[in-house]
Motif scaffolding. Structure first.
Motif, short mmCIF file in Angstrom:
data_model
loop_
_atom_site.label_atom_id
_atom_site.label_comp_id
_atom_site.label_asym_id
_atom_site.label_seq_id
_atom_site.Cartn_x
_atom_site.Cartn_y
_atom_site.Cartn_z
N LYS A 3 0.66 -1.20 0.41
CA LYS A 3 0.09 0.16 -0.42
C LYS A 3 0.81 1.81 -0.09
O LYS A 3 1.69 1.53 0.96
N ALA A 4 0.12 2.05 -0.83
CA ALA A 4 1.31 3.53 -1.00
C ALA A 4 1.74 4.41 0.12
O ALA A 4 1.97 4.65 1.12
N GLU A 5 0.12 4.28 0.78
CA GLU A 5 0.71 5.03 1.88
C GLU A 5 1.33 4.83 3.31
O GLU A 5 1.74 5.35 4.51
N PHE A 6 1.73 3.47 3.46
CA PHE A 6 2.86 2.86 4.18
C PHE A 6 4.20 1.82 3.71
O PHE A 6 4.70 1.73 4.54
N ALA A 7 4.20 2.72 2.28
CA ALA A 7 5.23 2.16 2.35
C ALA A 7 6.32 3.04 1.88
O ALA A 7 6.14 4.36 2.15
N GLY A 8 7.62 2.52 2.56
CA GLY A 8 8.89 3.28 3.13
C GLY A 8 10.37 2.93 2.35
O GLY A 8 9.95 1.97 1.41
N VAL A 9 11.26 3.48 2.38
CA VAL A 9 12.46 3.62 1.55
C VAL A 9 13.56 2.76 2.38
O VAL A 9 14.86 2.70 1.56
N ARG A 10 13.22 2.46 3.47
CA ARG A 10 14.04 2.24 3.91
C ARG A 10 15.06 0.44 3.47
O ARG A 10 16.12 0.88 3.71
N THR A 11 14.14 -0.35 3.01
CA THR A 11 14.43 -1.50 2.20
C THR A 11 15.68 -0.84 1.45
O THR A 11 16.51 -1.40 1.33
N ALA A 12 14.64 -0.35 0.60
CA ALA A 12 15.76 -0.21 -1.28
C ALA A 12 16.95 1.57 -0.11
O ALA A 12 18.10 0.67 -1.25
N ILE A 13 17.54 1.60 0.61
CA ILE A 13 17.89 2.53 0.71
C ILE A 13 19.18 1.43 1.33
O ILE A 13 20.71 1.43 1.03
N LEU A 14 18.91 0.67 2.06
CA LEU A 14 19.42 -0.07 3.24
C LEU A 14 20.62 -1.38 1.77
O LEU A 14 21.68 -1.69 1.81
N GLY A 15 19.77 -1.24 0.93
CA GLY A 15 20.08 -2.47 -0.54
C GLY A 15 21.33 -1.26 -1.24
O GLY A 15 22.00 -1.59 -1.38
N SER A 16 20.69 0.06 -1.11
CA SER A 16 21.63 0.65 -1.69
C SER A 16 23.26 0.87 -1.96
O SER A 16 23.96 0.68 -2.28
N LEU A 17 22.92 1.30 -0.41
CA LEU A 17 24.40 1.07 -0.19
C LEU A 17 25.25 0.24 0.44
O LEU A 17 26.28 -0.18 0.10
N TRP A 18 24.41 -1.18 0.61
CA TRP A 18 25.28 -2.56 0.45
C TRP A 18 26.08 -2.87 -1.09
O TRP A 18 26.68 -2.26 -1.10
N MET A 19 25.09 -2.07 -1.34
CA MET A 19 25.29 -2.50 -2.98
C MET A 19 26.21 -1.59 -3.77
O MET A 19 27.24 -1.73 -3.35
N VAL A 20 26.46 0.14 -3.65
CA VAL A 20 28.10 1.00 -3.44
C VAL A 20 28.96 0.15 -2.79
O VAL A 20 29.77 0.28 -3.22
N GLY A 21 28.83 -0.03 -1.11
CA GLY A 21 30.00 -0.84 -0.73
C GLY A 21 30.49 -1.35 -1.22
O GLY A 21 31.82 -1.18 -1.67
N ILE A 22 29.60 -2.84 -1.41
CA ILE A 22 30.28 -3.78 -2.39
C ILE A 22 31.69 -3.36 -3.47
O ILE A 22 32.26 -3.37 -4.34
N ALA A 23 30.64 -2.18 -4.51
CA ALA A 23 31.22 -1.71 -5.53
C ALA A 23 32.31 -1.24 -5.52
O ALA A 23 33.47 -1.45 -5.78
N LEU A 24 32.56 -0.66 -4.45
CA LEU A 24 33.53 0.25 -4.02
C LEU A 24 34.52 -0.16 -3.40
O LEU A 24 36.04 -0.22 -3.69
#
Lengths: 314, 412
Positions: B172-193
């Motif tokens: 549901k859009a009203e309750f969605a957040g970006v927590r998992t997405a931000i964490l996913g991005s950070l993990w991915m960028v960390g590994i890439a670096l």
């Protein structure tokens, strides 16, 4: 005699050894660094090998013939339609619109910044273009779908402009490429020696005449390089077209209709569950190989132009 | 005699032609300037469009009447009361599950409030409006809502809230957040670096300090410049073929005893992204190393240092800020890149935090893509909010890079 020997053996009197000292550590480090340097070659080879291997499987399929690939206009590998044209035409249409927007605008911006703007104005204005260049393409996709498309619809009417259409994707792609073309063109313009401008002024030319009839022709090769890089970027751009240009190959030349580009097709099909060794899977690699080769050739041409250009003025 | 002698105007004609030339010059100057204005306006339109989407009126209905759960108005409830309502009305299984994810009494009041809305009262969004509409057509919207949805409540809502940043994905859009997405991005960028920084710096050192001008080294240099221009989706295909498929035992973690995943993991995505930013890192590091004055090297060689000692003790420390600036730019490229992640197979619906390199993942741009392509307008609003988060993240990174660059420039 014995005494002499001990003196010779004494470190102080040993003749200087001018041979290069063996330093195994240094050689190991150099070898490691060399391997890191080779890594980039390895990436290119891996791209060519992997794309080539799967593309080979695709073209090796008895159903895929040369005549079908280039001679028909339906692309649905799953049910045996292998005409590449719908993907190619929509790629060409979106890229052409993008270049049509970004080349004149980018060139005008470059001329303004390099010939007209004061150094202070330049340093204030350039960051804006850099911000434009740094915005992720998925954000441009949002902009195309939720700003450009409604705008086009309000101008041309909802009947003519579909919700997903190539025009809005192309226009926004043009905005995306603008900073690239303007910054490369500006580099080319400012590399033109000052003497040429002074000469033109001395002949009584106006600033505009100097810029367009003297400086611009002198920088033409650099601007050509910028144009080619822009085309290559437009052809390879994925997210804007994946969001705004429509999902589904469609053989049409009407920019207000939805049609999937090569990159958009790869993104949509590979996003779903895709079984390895299926014709869908290998066909994506065939498309990707085409993309890679086209952009590689364009980039090489552009680089060649730049190298030649640099030699002329330095 | 020159046959063109009379080609050039004289007297009155000269003045007229001069006037014409100056007029056309100033017209063209205006045209050039307006191109710049168009570019600035596009940027303004883009930013405005995003912000416009992230705030505005929402018309929604409660599926279950709030008075069933509490006699007090909802926003007057304190934390303990919220907790009691949840305990009383949620099935015990659901409550235990929530309790296991994170103990209920350690959650903040706003989280409990959201839970109450999400699980018990349940919101049904009818329509959303953009910020501009909400401000300038406020009365009209209110009338429209009263007519179309008599049951519905109208509320001016900011879709970008602290809760949006800290809650995981929801359908549901009203309750969605970006927590998992931000964490996913950070993990991915960390590994890439981790992958690209050592290799990229090494390659740059080799090319600047060791390589002689032979055929092979020229090819390496040309190749790096070309790799920087390869479309990102091609890197995605490379990642799909090599990291996801060929190296599946490694990237899925099967070699390390992880059994519940396939090759579409954070590790694959990170390595793919690392490959993508590698040429960028090499080119930037080369520039940084190039800018170290030659006198430093010669002084080091002069006192008998070996090449590596020179590089390690003198060139690298001086080039380090430049290399870091380059890596920050590479990071901001990696964070915004979407296409390769789609190809490598980011999952779009992940509601648990990534727990390591072998988890499935989602990333910020993937969520933006996913939400933008949904038909319902409330998803466009959270896409806009996620874009704001992404842009702020990128802006911070770039500002850091610029600050770093300026500090270094002062030193020389």
């Amino acid at each position: 005699m014995k005494q002499e020997n001990t003196i010779m053996e004494n470190q102080l009197f040993r003749p200087l050894d001018l041979k290069k000292k063996m330093r195994p550590g240094e050689s190991v480090i150099q070898a490691l660094l060399f391997i890191a340097g080779l890594g980039s070659i390895f990436i290119t080879l891996a791209i060519v090998y992997e794309l080539g291997k799967e593309a080979w499987l695709f073209f090796g399929n008895p159903d895929v013939t040369f005549a079908k690939f280039f001679g028909t206009t339906t692309w649905q590998p799953g049910i045996g339609h292998f005409g590449i044209w719908p993907l190619v035409t929509s790629t060409l249409i979106t890229s052409s619109i993008a270049i049509f927007v970004s080349l004149p605008l980018g060139l005008a911006v470059a001329l303004f910044l390099s010939e007209y703007a004061s150094p202070k104005a330049r340093s204030a204005l350039k960051p804006i273009l850099e911000i434009l260049a740094g915005i992720p393409t998925v954000v441009y996709g949002y902009f195309a779908l939720l700003f450009m498309t409604p705008l086009l619809q309000s101008i041309f009417g909802k009947q003519t402009v579909e919700v997903y259409n190539m025009a809005s994707a192309g226009l926004v792609m043009g905005i995306m490429i603008l900073p690239l073309i303007s910054s490369m063109s500006e580099d080319a313009l400012s590399a033109v020696p000052r003497a040429l401008r002074e000469g033109a002024y001395a002949m009584g030319a106006t600033k505009f005449e100097t810029s367009v009839q003297v400086v611009l022709p002198a920088a033409l090769s650099g601007i050509g390089a910028a144009l080619i890089i822009g085309i290559s970027r437009a052809i390879g751009e994925t997210m804007i077209v994946a969001i705004a240009a429509g999902s589904g190959p469609n053989f049409t030349f009407n920019p207000f209709k939805a049609a999937e580009t090569m990159t958009g097709h790869i993104a949509r099909i590979s996003g779903g569950d895709l079984s390895y060794n299926s014709i869908d899977y290998t066909s994506l690699f065939a498309i990707a190989l085409m993309l890679f080769l086209v952009t590689l050739i364009l980039n090489l041409i552009s680089q060649g132009i730049i190298n030649k250009f640099r030699q002329r003025y330095e | 005699m020159n046959p063109n002698r009379d080609y050039y105007p004289k007297g009155e004609d000269l003045h007229r032609s001069l006037g014409r030339r100056y007029r056309s010059a100033s017209i063209w100057q205006t045209l050039f300037f307006s191109a710049l204005v168009i570019a600035i306006l596009s940027l303004a339109a883009l930013l405005y469009n995003v912000i416009d989407g992230a705030f505005g009126y929402v018309a929604f209905e409660y599926k279950n009447d709030p008075t069933e759960f509490s006699t007090k108005p909802l926003d007057a409830l304190n934390k303990q009361e919220l907790l009691d309502i949840l305990k009383a009305n949620l099935s015990s299984g659901a409550f235990t599950k929530l309790e296991n994810e994170k103990p209920m009494d350690t959650r903040s009041k706003s989280v409990l409030y959201t839970l109450l809305l999400e699980r018990l009262i349940q919101i049904d969004t009818k329509e959303t409006w953009s910020m501009t509409d909400s401000i300038f057509r406020s009365a009209k919207i209110k009338a429209e809502v009263a007519e179309k949805y008599p049951e519905a409540k109208l509320e001016f809502r900011s879709w970008l809230t602290p809760v949006f940043l800290t809650t995981p994905m929801s359908s549901k859009a009203e309750f969605a957040g970006v927590r998992t997405a931000i964490l996913g991005s950070l993990w991915m960028v960390g590994i890439a670096l981790l992958f690209a920084l050592p290799i990229g710096t090494g390659a740059a050192i080799y090319l600047q300090e060791y390589a002689s001008k032979n055929f092979l080294n020229r090819i390496i240099q040309t190749n790096i410049n070309n790799l920087a221009g390869v479309p990102s989706i091609v890197y995605g295909m490379l990642g799909l073929a090599i990291f996801v498929r060929a190296l599946e035992p490694f990237t899925s973690g099967r070699l390390f005893g992880v059994t519940d995943s396939n090759g579409r993991t954070i590790l694959s995505a990170g390595l793919t992204m690392g490959t993508l930013v590698l040429p960028l890192i090499i080119i930037n590091a080369q520039e940084a190393i190039k800018s170290v004055p030659d006198s430093l090297r010669q002084a080091a060689f002069g006192v008998g240092a070996t090449r590596w000692q020179t590089v390690w003790h003198h060139v690298l420390p001086n080039a380090l800020p430049g290399i870091l600036t380059g890596s920050i730019l590479a990071v901001s490229r990696a964070i915004g890149e979407t296409a390769p992640l789609i190809v490598v197979g980011a999952s779009t619906f992940i509601s648990i935090d990534p727990s390591g390199p072998f988890s499935k993942f989602t990333a910020l741009p993937i969520q933006i893509f996913q939400w933008t392509t949904r038909a319902q307008s409330e998803f466009h609003s959270i896409a806009a909010s996620a874009i704001i988060v992404l842009l702020i993240l990128l802006l911070t990174l770039n500002a850091a890079a610029i600050l770093l660059r300026n500090r270094v420039q002062k030193k020389y």
